[in-house]
Design a protein around this motif. Structure first.
Motif, PDB file in Angstrom:
ATOM      1  N   LEU A  93      -0.147  -1.022   2.393  1.00  0.00           N
ATOM      2  CA  LEU A  93       1.182  -1.485   2.111  1.00  0.00           C
ATOM      3  C   LEU A  93       1.046  -2.926   1.597  1.00  0.00           C
ATOM      4  O   LEU A  93       0.431  -3.900   2.381  1.00  0.00           O
ATOM      5  N   ARG A  94       1.638  -3.405   0.438  1.00  0.00           N
ATOM      6  CA  ARG A  94       1.313  -4.741   0.089  1.00  0.00           C
ATOM      7  C   ARG A  94       3.014  -5.270  -0.255  1.00  0.00           C
ATOM      8  O   ARG A  94       3.279  -5.186  -1.484  1.00  0.00           O
ATOM      9  N   PRO A  95       3.562  -5.709   0.863  1.00  0.00           N
ATOM     10  CA  PRO A  95       5.049  -6.354   0.556  1.00  0.00           C
ATOM     11  C   PRO A  95       4.880  -7.606  -0.150  1.00  0.00           C
ATOM     12  O   PRO A  95       4.097  -8.392   0.036  1.00  0.00           O
ATOM     13  N   VAL A  96       6.009  -7.789  -0.489  1.00  0.00           N
ATOM     14  CA  VAL A  96       6.223  -9.308  -1.065  1.00  0.00           C
ATOM     15  C   VAL A  96       6.334 -10.332   0.106  1.00  0.00           C
ATOM     16  O   VAL A  96       5.923 -11.520   0.071  1.00  0.00           O
ATOM     17  N   ALA A  97       6.840  -9.600   1.337  1.00  0.00           N
ATOM     18  CA  ALA A  97       6.938 -10.465   2.657  1.00  0.00           C
ATOM     19  C   ALA A  97       6.734  -9.644   3.719  1.00  0.00           C
ATOM     20  O   ALA A  97       7.122  -8.636   3.701  1.00  0.00           O
ATOM     21  N   GLU A  98       6.022 -10.181   4.761  1.00  0.00           N
ATOM     22  CA  GLU A  98       6.164  -9.697   5.987  1.00  0.00           C
ATOM     23  C   GLU A  98       6.744 -10.619   6.954  1.00  0.00           C
ATOM     24  O   GLU A  98       6.333 -11.943   7.154  1.00  0.00           O
TER      25      GLU A  98
END
Length: 325
Positions: free
Chosen positions: A216-221
Protein backbone atom coordinates in the motif's frame (compact mmCIF):
# COMPACT_ATOMS: atom_id res chain seq x y z
CA UNK A 1 0.26 6.99 56.48
CA UNK A 2 -0.77 4.57 53.70
CA UNK A 3 -4.36 5.79 53.83
CA UNK A 4 -3.43 9.40 53.11
CA UNK A 5 -1.66 11.66 50.67
CA UNK A 6 1.49 9.54 50.65
CA UNK A 7 -0.35 6.65 48.97
CA UNK A 8 -1.80 8.92 46.30
CA UNK A 9 1.57 10.58 45.64
CA UNK A 10 3.33 7.21 45.54
CA UNK A 11 0.80 5.81 43.05
CA UNK A 12 1.10 8.83 40.77
CA UNK A 13 4.91 8.68 40.71
CA UNK A 14 4.69 4.96 39.93
CA UNK A 15 2.33 5.70 37.01
CA UNK A 16 4.33 8.62 35.61
CA UNK A 17 7.85 7.40 36.31
CA UNK A 18 9.09 10.66 37.76
CA UNK A 19 8.50 13.33 40.41
CA UNK A 20 8.09 16.20 37.99
CA UNK A 21 5.56 14.43 35.79
CA UNK A 22 3.58 13.36 38.86
CA UNK A 23 3.71 16.90 40.23
CA UNK A 24 2.28 18.26 36.97
CA UNK A 25 -0.66 15.84 37.18
CA UNK A 26 -1.31 16.58 40.87
CA UNK A 27 -0.65 20.34 40.58
CA UNK A 28 1.72 20.42 43.54
CA UNK A 29 5.46 20.95 44.01
CA UNK A 30 7.79 17.99 43.29
CA UNK A 31 9.48 18.56 46.64
CA UNK A 32 6.18 17.97 48.48
CA UNK A 33 5.76 14.61 46.73
CA UNK A 34 9.37 13.67 47.41
CA UNK A 35 9.00 14.41 51.16
CA UNK A 36 5.93 12.18 51.40
CA UNK A 37 7.65 9.30 49.58
CA UNK A 38 10.78 9.60 51.74
CA UNK A 39 8.62 9.50 54.87
CA UNK A 40 6.76 6.48 53.48
CA UNK A 41 10.06 4.70 52.82
CA UNK A 42 11.19 5.46 56.38
CA UNK A 43 7.93 4.12 57.82
CA UNK A 44 8.27 0.89 55.82
CA UNK A 45 12.02 0.58 56.34
CA UNK A 46 12.79 0.02 52.66
CA UNK A 47 13.31 1.88 49.41
CA UNK A 48 10.31 2.07 47.10
CA UNK A 49 12.05 3.72 44.15
CA UNK A 50 15.46 3.78 42.56
CA UNK A 51 16.20 7.39 41.67
CA UNK A 52 17.95 7.63 38.29
CA UNK A 53 18.92 10.43 35.94
CA UNK A 54 15.87 9.64 33.78
CA UNK A 55 13.26 9.27 36.52
CA UNK A 56 12.01 6.99 39.28
CA UNK A 57 11.98 3.20 38.89
CA UNK A 58 10.09 1.05 41.40
CA UNK A 59 11.96 -1.48 43.49
CA UNK A 60 10.55 -4.93 44.26
CA UNK A 61 9.03 -3.48 47.43
CA UNK A 62 7.48 -0.69 45.39
CA UNK A 63 5.94 -3.15 42.95
CA UNK A 64 4.40 -5.01 45.87
CA UNK A 65 3.06 -1.86 47.49
CA UNK A 66 1.58 -0.34 44.35
CA UNK A 67 -0.82 -3.25 43.88
CA UNK A 68 -2.16 -2.81 47.40
CA UNK A 69 -2.44 0.96 47.06
CA UNK A 70 -4.41 0.67 43.81
CA UNK A 71 -6.75 -1.90 45.29
CA UNK A 72 -7.31 0.40 48.25
CA UNK A 73 -8.07 3.35 45.96
CA UNK A 74 -10.52 1.31 43.88
CA UNK A 75 -12.22 -0.04 47.01
CA UNK A 76 -12.45 3.45 48.48
CA UNK A 77 -14.08 4.78 45.30
CA UNK A 78 -16.53 1.88 45.30
CA UNK A 79 -17.45 2.50 48.95
CA UNK A 80 -17.93 6.20 48.28
CA UNK A 81 -20.23 5.38 45.39
CA UNK A 82 -22.25 2.95 47.50
CA UNK A 83 -22.64 5.58 50.21
CA UNK A 84 -23.79 8.05 47.55
CA UNK A 85 -26.34 5.52 46.37
CA UNK A 86 -28.09 5.91 49.73
CA UNK A 87 -28.77 9.57 49.05
CA UNK A 88 -28.71 9.69 45.24
CA UNK A 89 -25.97 10.40 42.72
CA UNK A 90 -24.66 13.55 44.34
CA UNK A 91 -21.09 12.84 43.38
CA UNK A 92 -19.02 10.12 41.79
CA UNK A 93 -16.44 9.41 39.14
CA UNK A 94 -16.32 7.41 35.90
CA UNK A 95 -13.13 6.56 34.02
CA UNK A 96 -13.46 5.80 30.31
CA UNK A 97 -10.85 4.52 27.88
CA UNK A 98 -11.73 4.97 24.22
CA UNK A 99 -10.35 4.74 20.72
CA UNK A 100 -10.15 7.95 18.72
CA UNK A 101 -12.91 6.81 16.37
CA UNK A 102 -15.40 6.77 19.27
CA UNK A 103 -14.85 10.33 20.49
CA UNK A 104 -18.09 11.76 19.07
CA UNK A 105 -20.20 8.92 20.46
CA UNK A 106 -18.63 9.20 23.92
CA UNK A 107 -18.93 13.00 23.92
CA UNK A 108 -22.63 12.75 23.07
CA UNK A 109 -23.18 10.18 25.85
CA UNK A 110 -21.35 12.36 28.38
CA UNK A 111 -23.48 15.38 27.46
CA UNK A 112 -26.70 13.40 28.03
CA UNK A 113 -25.36 11.87 31.24
CA UNK A 114 -24.34 15.26 32.62
CA UNK A 115 -27.86 16.57 32.20
CA UNK A 116 -29.13 13.82 34.53
CA UNK A 117 -26.16 13.72 36.92
CA UNK A 118 -24.36 17.09 36.87
CA UNK A 119 -22.11 16.28 39.85
CA UNK A 120 -20.41 13.25 38.26
CA UNK A 121 -16.79 13.73 37.20
CA UNK A 122 -15.04 11.94 34.35
CA UNK A 123 -11.58 10.80 33.38
CA UNK A 124 -11.28 10.04 29.68
CA UNK A 125 -8.22 8.86 27.81
CA UNK A 126 -7.94 8.26 24.07
CA UNK A 127 -5.66 5.33 23.26
CA UNK A 128 -5.19 2.37 20.95
CA UNK A 129 -7.73 -0.44 20.85
CA UNK A 130 -5.55 -2.96 22.69
CA UNK A 131 -4.62 -0.39 25.35
CA UNK A 132 -8.32 0.18 26.07
CA UNK A 133 -8.79 -3.56 26.53
CA UNK A 134 -5.71 -3.87 28.76
CA UNK A 135 -6.78 -0.97 31.00
CA UNK A 136 -10.29 -2.37 31.45
CA UNK A 137 -9.04 -5.89 32.22
CA UNK A 138 -6.54 -4.53 34.77
CA UNK A 139 -9.37 -2.52 36.44
CA UNK A 140 -7.51 0.74 35.80
CA UNK A 141 -10.46 1.96 33.70
CA UNK A 142 -14.15 1.45 34.48
CA UNK A 143 -15.53 1.42 30.96
CA UNK A 144 -13.96 0.93 27.54
CA UNK A 145 -15.12 1.80 24.03
CA UNK A 146 -12.98 -0.06 21.53
CA UNK A 147 -12.84 -1.93 18.24
CA UNK A 148 -13.12 -5.71 17.90
CA UNK A 149 -12.43 -6.82 21.51
CA UNK A 150 -11.30 -10.45 21.90
CA UNK A 151 -13.46 -13.24 23.29
CA UNK A 152 -11.94 -13.27 26.79
CA UNK A 153 -13.54 -14.61 29.97
CA UNK A 154 -12.14 -11.63 31.86
CA UNK A 155 -13.86 -9.22 29.48
CA UNK A 156 -17.55 -8.44 29.22
CA UNK A 157 -18.87 -6.99 25.95
CA UNK A 158 -21.84 -4.85 26.94
CA UNK A 159 -22.89 -3.70 23.46
CA UNK A 160 -21.49 -3.97 19.94
CA UNK A 161 -22.30 -2.10 16.75
CA UNK A 162 -20.89 -3.57 13.53
CA UNK A 163 -19.95 -1.26 10.69
CA UNK A 164 -18.00 -1.25 7.45
CA UNK A 165 -14.71 0.06 6.15
CA UNK A 166 -14.98 2.63 3.38
CA UNK A 167 -13.74 5.93 2.02
CA UNK A 168 -14.50 9.50 2.99
CA UNK A 169 -14.32 12.10 0.26
CA UNK A 170 -15.58 15.49 -0.86
CA UNK A 171 -19.22 15.55 -2.02
CA UNK A 172 -18.04 16.78 -5.47
CA UNK A 173 -15.56 13.92 -5.98
CA UNK A 174 -16.20 11.68 -9.03
CA UNK A 175 -16.87 8.68 -6.75
CA UNK A 176 -19.27 10.52 -4.44
CA UNK A 177 -22.42 9.42 -6.29
CA UNK A 178 -21.85 5.64 -6.10
CA UNK A 179 -23.33 3.47 -3.34
CA UNK A 180 -20.31 1.14 -3.01
CA UNK A 181 -16.74 1.19 -4.27
CA UNK A 182 -14.01 -1.43 -4.59
CA UNK A 183 -10.46 -1.05 -3.36
CA UNK A 184 -9.32 -1.42 -6.97
CA UNK A 185 -11.34 1.67 -7.89
CA UNK A 186 -9.93 3.54 -4.89
CA UNK A 187 -6.38 2.65 -5.91
CA UNK A 188 -6.78 4.89 -8.97
CA UNK A 189 -6.88 7.95 -6.67
CA UNK A 190 -4.50 9.32 -3.98
CA UNK A 191 -5.21 7.58 -0.67
CA UNK A 192 -4.95 8.91 2.89
CA UNK A 193 -4.62 6.14 5.47
CA UNK A 194 -4.25 5.95 9.25
CA UNK A 195 -0.81 4.95 10.50
CA UNK A 196 -0.03 2.00 12.79
CA UNK A 197 -0.97 3.95 15.93
CA UNK A 198 -4.67 3.83 14.91
CA UNK A 199 -6.49 0.52 15.28
CA UNK A 200 -8.12 0.61 11.85
CA UNK A 201 -4.75 0.41 10.04
CA UNK A 202 -4.43 -3.34 10.58
CA UNK A 203 -7.76 -3.96 8.85
CA UNK A 204 -6.80 -1.60 6.03
CA UNK A 205 -3.55 -3.52 5.42
CA UNK A 206 -5.30 -6.90 5.52
CA UNK A 207 -8.01 -5.68 3.14
CA UNK A 208 -5.40 -4.33 0.73
CA UNK A 209 -3.40 -7.57 0.81
CA UNK A 210 -6.50 -9.69 0.08
CA UNK A 211 -8.00 -7.49 -2.63
CA UNK A 212 -5.05 -5.78 -4.34
CA UNK A 213 -1.82 -7.36 -3.13
CA UNK A 214 1.56 -5.71 -3.01
CA UNK A 215 2.49 -2.73 -0.87
CA UNK A 216 0.00 0.00 0.00
CA UNK A 217 1.52 3.32 -1.09
CA UNK A 218 -0.72 6.14 0.11
CA UNK A 219 -0.19 9.82 -0.53
CA UNK A 220 -0.25 10.31 3.27
CA UNK A 221 -0.06 8.18 6.43
CA UNK A 222 -1.60 10.05 9.33
CA UNK A 223 -1.70 9.51 13.09
CA UNK A 224 -4.92 11.51 13.58
CA UNK A 225 -8.42 10.73 12.35
CA UNK A 226 -9.22 14.44 12.52
CA UNK A 227 -6.35 15.22 10.15
CA UNK A 228 -7.44 12.47 7.73
CA UNK A 229 -10.88 14.11 7.58
CA UNK A 230 -9.38 17.57 7.05
CA UNK A 231 -7.17 16.34 4.22
CA UNK A 232 -10.05 14.52 2.54
CA UNK A 233 -12.29 17.58 2.85
CA UNK A 234 -9.61 19.63 1.05
CA UNK A 235 -9.38 17.17 -1.81
CA UNK A 236 -5.93 15.79 -1.02
CA UNK A 237 -7.19 12.23 -1.46
CA UNK A 238 -9.62 9.54 -0.36
CA UNK A 239 -9.55 8.80 3.37
CA UNK A 240 -9.80 5.13 4.34
CA UNK A 241 -11.94 5.09 7.50
CA UNK A 242 -15.26 3.83 8.83
CA UNK A 243 -18.46 5.84 8.77
CA UNK A 244 -18.37 6.17 12.54
CA UNK A 245 -15.19 8.23 12.24
CA UNK A 246 -16.92 10.98 10.27
CA UNK A 247 -20.64 10.95 11.10
CA UNK A 248 -20.67 14.58 12.16
CA UNK A 249 -19.06 15.76 8.92
CA UNK A 250 -21.28 13.46 6.83
CA UNK A 251 -24.47 14.77 8.43
CA UNK A 252 -23.22 18.35 7.92
CA UNK A 253 -22.67 17.66 4.21
CA UNK A 254 -18.92 18.31 4.45
CA UNK A 255 -17.90 14.74 3.56
CA UNK A 256 -19.43 11.70 1.90
CA UNK A 257 -18.87 8.10 2.98
CA UNK A 258 -18.85 5.22 0.49
CA UNK A 259 -18.56 1.67 1.91
CA UNK A 260 -16.14 -0.75 0.29
CA UNK A 261 -17.77 -3.54 -1.70
CA UNK A 262 -14.94 -6.09 -1.37
CA UNK A 263 -16.50 -9.17 0.26
CA UNK A 264 -13.37 -10.30 2.09
CA UNK A 265 -12.97 -7.14 4.16
CA UNK A 266 -13.60 -7.66 7.86
CA UNK A 267 -16.38 -5.80 9.62
CA UNK A 268 -15.59 -3.47 12.48
CA UNK A 269 -17.26 -3.99 15.83
CA UNK A 270 -17.33 -0.92 18.05
CA UNK A 271 -17.97 -2.27 21.55
CA UNK A 272 -18.67 -0.98 25.04
CA UNK A 273 -16.72 -3.21 27.42
CA UNK A 274 -16.13 -3.75 31.12
CA UNK A 275 -14.25 -6.28 33.26
CA UNK A 276 -16.12 -9.52 33.98
CA UNK A 277 -16.90 -10.11 37.64
CA UNK A 278 -16.04 -6.57 38.69
CA UNK A 279 -18.59 -4.73 40.82
CA UNK A 280 -18.60 -1.32 39.17
CA UNK A 281 -19.66 1.84 41.01
CA UNK A 282 -23.20 2.90 40.15
CA UNK A 283 -22.12 5.88 37.99
CA UNK A 284 -20.01 3.58 35.79
CA UNK A 285 -22.84 1.05 35.46
CA UNK A 286 -25.23 3.79 34.42
CA UNK A 287 -22.68 5.19 31.99
CA UNK A 288 -22.49 1.79 30.28
CA UNK A 289 -26.25 1.95 29.75
CA UNK A 290 -25.97 5.47 28.35
CA UNK A 291 -23.21 4.44 25.93
CA UNK A 292 -25.27 1.45 24.79
CA UNK A 293 -28.20 3.76 24.08
CA UNK A 294 -25.88 6.06 22.18
CA UNK A 295 -24.76 3.23 19.91
CA UNK A 296 -28.41 2.62 19.04
CA UNK A 297 -28.87 6.33 18.32
CA UNK A 298 -25.93 6.36 15.92
CA UNK A 299 -27.25 3.39 13.93
CA UNK A 300 -27.01 5.36 10.71
CA UNK A 301 -28.24 4.75 7.14
CA UNK A 302 -26.99 6.76 4.18
CA UNK A 303 -29.27 9.20 2.33
CA UNK A 304 -29.56 6.57 -0.46
CA UNK A 305 -30.89 4.02 2.04
CA UNK A 306 -27.68 1.98 2.18
CA UNK A 307 -26.96 0.74 5.72
CA UNK A 308 -23.52 1.62 7.04
CA UNK A 309 -24.05 -0.13 10.38
CA UNK A 310 -24.97 -3.71 9.60
CA UNK A 311 -26.22 -4.87 12.99
CA UNK A 312 -26.28 -4.06 16.67
CA UNK A 313 -25.81 -6.80 19.24
CA UNK A 314 -25.87 -7.00 23.01
CA UNK A 315 -24.76 -9.55 25.56
CA UNK A 316 -27.49 -11.13 27.67
CA UNK A 317 -28.53 -9.04 30.70
CA UNK A 318 -25.72 -8.81 33.20
CA UNK A 319 -27.67 -8.18 36.38
CA UNK A 320 -26.79 -4.48 36.42
CA UNK A 321 -29.51 -1.95 37.05
CA UNK A 322 -31.91 -2.30 34.16
CA UNK A 323 -32.57 1.34 33.47
CA UNK A 324 -31.28 4.80 34.10
CA UNK A 325 -32.94 6.31 37.14
Amino acid sequence: MLLGRAAIYFDEVARRGGLRRAAEMLHIAPSAIDRQIIQLEEDLGTKLFERTSTGMRMTAAGELLVDGVRRWRRDLERIRSEVDNLVGLRRGHVSIGLVEGATDIVASAIACFQEKYPAIQYSMEVMGSQSVIDRVMSHDTDVGVTFNPPDERALRVEKTMFHRLGIILRPDHPLASVTEVSLAQCAEFPLIVPDETISIRKVVDEAWARSIGGVLRPVAEVSSIGLIKSLAARGVGLGLLTVINALKEIEAGELTFIPLSDERIDLFGLSVISASGRALPLPASLMIQMLARELDHWDYTSPTGHPFFLQVESDPPSGRQSSLP
